[in-house]
Design an enzyme around this catalytic site. Structure first.
Site, PDB file in Angstrom:
ATOM      1  N   LYS A  52       0.834  -1.212   0.000  1.00 26.50           N
ATOM      2  CA  LYS A  52       0.000   0.000   0.000  1.00 26.50           C
ATOM      3  C   LYS A  52       0.865   1.258   0.000  1.00 26.50           C
ATOM      4  CE  LYS A  52      -3.178  -2.942   0.071  1.00 26.50           C
ATOM      5  NZ  LYS A  52      -2.242  -4.089   0.042  1.00 26.50           N
ATOM      6  N   SER A 156       3.707 -18.833   4.798  1.00 20.56           N
ATOM      7  CA  SER A 156       3.885 -19.285   3.423  1.00 20.56           C
ATOM      8  C   SER A 156       5.038 -18.529   2.784  1.00 20.56           C
ATOM      9  CB  SER A 156       2.598 -19.058   2.619  1.00 20.56           C
ATOM     10  OG  SER A 156       2.304 -17.669   2.546  1.00 20.56           O
ATOM     11  N   GLY A 191       2.017 -13.371 -13.280  1.00 20.05           N
ATOM     12  CA  GLY A 191       0.986 -13.675 -12.302  1.00 20.05           C
ATOM     13  C   GLY A 191      -0.019 -12.550 -12.246  1.00 20.05           C
ATOM     14  N   GLY A 281       1.778 -16.785  -6.973  1.00 22.03           N
ATOM     15  CA  GLY A 281       1.146 -17.501  -5.872  1.00 22.03           C
ATOM     16  C   GLY A 281       2.118 -17.797  -4.740  1.00 22.03           C
ATOM     17  N   ASP A 323      -1.586 -18.561   7.091  1.00 26.07           N
ATOM     18  CA  ASP A 323      -1.218 -18.935   5.726  1.00 26.07           C
ATOM     19  C   ASP A 323      -0.777 -20.387   5.626  1.00 26.07           C
ATOM     20  OD1 ASP A 323      -1.773 -16.362   5.103  1.00 26.07           O
ATOM     21  OD2 ASP A 323       0.228 -15.821   4.405  1.00 26.07           O
ATOM     22  N   HIS A 457     -27.822  10.781  -0.006  1.00 19.33           N
ATOM     23  CA  HIS A 457     -27.671  11.227  -1.390  1.00 19.33           C
ATOM     24  C   HIS A 457     -26.863  12.522  -1.424  1.00 19.33           C
ATOM     25  CE1 HIS A 457     -28.608  12.016  -5.607  1.00 19.33           C
ATOM     26  NE2 HIS A 457     -28.857  13.268  -5.254  1.00 19.33           N
TER      27      HIS A 457
END
Length: 492
Positions: A52, A156, A191, A281, A323, A457
């Protein structure tokens, strides 16, 4: 001095492991928290937060390009790659520091810096950690540890297909991006999942020459064919991409990586890049633990079969979280799973089920992509009788005012009951709409009930109301919505 026998051993000190530790400590002080690598969690070091930090300046620069359409003269911002990456690393280190600071209340005698491998279902061999920033000996000299219960929270790592290794030392993964001292001139991103799309689009908007390579036409794990098609058209209109690249060959030419491929239109191409980023991945680290010695039943990926409401592996004393489980690989789910695994490990054999939160995922692309509740492919696979409500954001009032009017939302409701089941969508600020939808789905609200809630609105949320009205009509529970939402103001 660390003990050689503990009530609970937790392997891994990432988000899930830290959550498990805090829960286990409520019940026992006989704990081993085993970690072989750096502290700080995947999210803070190489995942959601540093990505980010790269996306934010990319979006800021992209907004400058829109200013002339508002009648405001502007020049596209010149990118200082050194300064930009300096901020990314600095803020990343700050976030990592917060995680490490949160561990200051941990009992130091509980922490073991070592690689763990099973010798049997209760016994772990501890080997000295060899990671660059880990210097302590394993467990103060203890080389074996017996635990009554064990939590697997090893996380992971990036998965890299063999065909990409030809890039040699020009092959990187997302972890490496956040160590850059400057932005490169060009990157081939392999990817088209969440990581590849987020980083590829951000780098492109920062002036890096990028091509996103995918396979089979998939994009960001979208399962609804209508949303996927819309997202592919929208993303590739800006970002050079080959979402179904074929006959791909990678080789080196000096310091360059050469990619030969057939693009989506059937044309043979050859392109050169400074780097090849593999965003193909991730794979669970459980394969490094010697789980074959535990007697657990493993699936084809080597992950123990476990109950997602207990995180218990079979009926054993071993639990899995985060993970490692490869079930819901996002931070808030890892924290929940760690808490659940820790709670049940601490109280074993008293194991209790816990209802999980509504699944939710957000891709921080632009437009944002989001998934909530049950997804289209899941509903089809389960044979659920459901209806679809669809809304385009291209003519949605507030979206047009802000010139972010790109998007398609598809909402799924259960036939007969009218319950809202899930959604897949791409559009402006959909991270917020995803939360609203997750909340009402978890509260088991019907579409009719949701439509009784207030909508202001003009706001982007009015687009959601239009989609819900279309869904209610498709379910046979409401009339055809008024043309262009006349009852809620123009452009609603």
């Amino acid at each position: 001095m660390n003990p050689s026998n503990v009530d609970v051993a937790i392997i891994g000190a990432g988000t899930a492991g830290l959550s498990a530790y805090r829960e286990v400590r409520r019940y026992t002080d006989s704990i081993a928290l085993i970690e072989s690598g750096p502290f700080g969690t995947t999210c803070a070091r190489v995942g959601c937060m540093p990505s980010k930090l790269l996306i934010a300046p990319a979006e800021a620069r992209h907004r400058l390009e829109r200013l002339p359409a508002f009648g405001i003269a502007a020049e596209v911002g010149r990118v200082d790659g050194v300064a930009l990456m300096r901020r990314v690393r600095s803020e990343r280190d700050r976030f990592v520091g917060f995680v490490i600071e949160s561990m200051q209340g941990f009992d130091p005698s509980h922490i073991i810096r070592a690689h763990a491998r099973f010798e049997d279902a209760h016994s772990l061999r501890l080997d000295r950690a060899t990671d660059a920033d880990v210097t302590e000996a394993a467990a103060d000299g203890i080389q074996r540890l017996r635990a009554d219960r064990i939590v697997l929270a090893t996380g992971s790592r990036p998965f890299i297909p063999a065909m990409l290794h030809a890039a040699g030392d020009r092959l990187i993964v997302n972890d490496d991006v956040f160590e850059w001292q400057d932005l490169p001139r060009s990157v081939a991103v392999f990817g088209a999942g969440v990581i590849g799309l987020e980083l590829g689009q951000a780098l492109h908007r920062l002036g890096v020459r990028v091509r996103l390579f995918g396979r089979g036409g998939g994009l960001a794990s979208i399962s609804d064919p209508e949303v996927r098609a819309y997202a592919a058209r929208t993303i590739t209109a800006e970002l050079p991409a080959s979402l179904d690249a074929r006959e791909v060959r990678v080789h080196r030419d000096g310091d360059a990586v050469v990619i030969d491929f057939v693009d989506d239109d059937g044309n043979a191409r050859s392109e050169r890049y400074d780097w090849l980023l593999a965003a193909t991945g991730r794979t669970s680290n459980l394969d490094r633990l010697g789980l074959e010695k535990t007697g657990l039943v493993l699936d084809a990926r080597g992950i123990p079969l476990f109950g997602p409401l207990t995180m218990q592996c079979g009926a054993s004393h071993i639990f899995v979280a985060g993970d490692s489980a490869a079930d819901r690989p996002v931070l808030h789910e890892a924290a929940d799973e760690g808490h659940l695994a820790g709670h049940n490990a601490a109280r074993y054999p008293g194991v209790f089920k816990h209802v999980r939160r509504t699944p939710m995922g957000v891709v921080f692309s632009d437009p944002q992509i989001a998934f909530v509740g049950k997804r289209h492919a899941q509903l089809v696979a389960e044979g659920v009788d459901f209806a679809i409500g669809q809304v385009s954001f291209e003519d949605q009032g507030r979206s047009r005012v802000m010139m972010v009017n790109q998007g398609l939302m598809r909402l799924y409701g259960e036939a007969g009951t009218g319950l809202l089941l899930g959604a897949e969508m791409i559009g402006p600020e959909h991270e917020h709409l995803a939360h609203l939808l997750a909340w009402v789905i978890q509260m088991r609200m019907t579409v009719t009930d949701i439509l009784e809630l207030p909508f202001y609105h003009p706001v982007i949320e009015e687009g959601l109301r239009t989609g819900l009205r279309e869904l209610n009509r498709a379910l046979g529970m409401g009339p055809k919505p008024p043309l262009r939402c006349i009852d809620c103001g123009p452009g609603g």
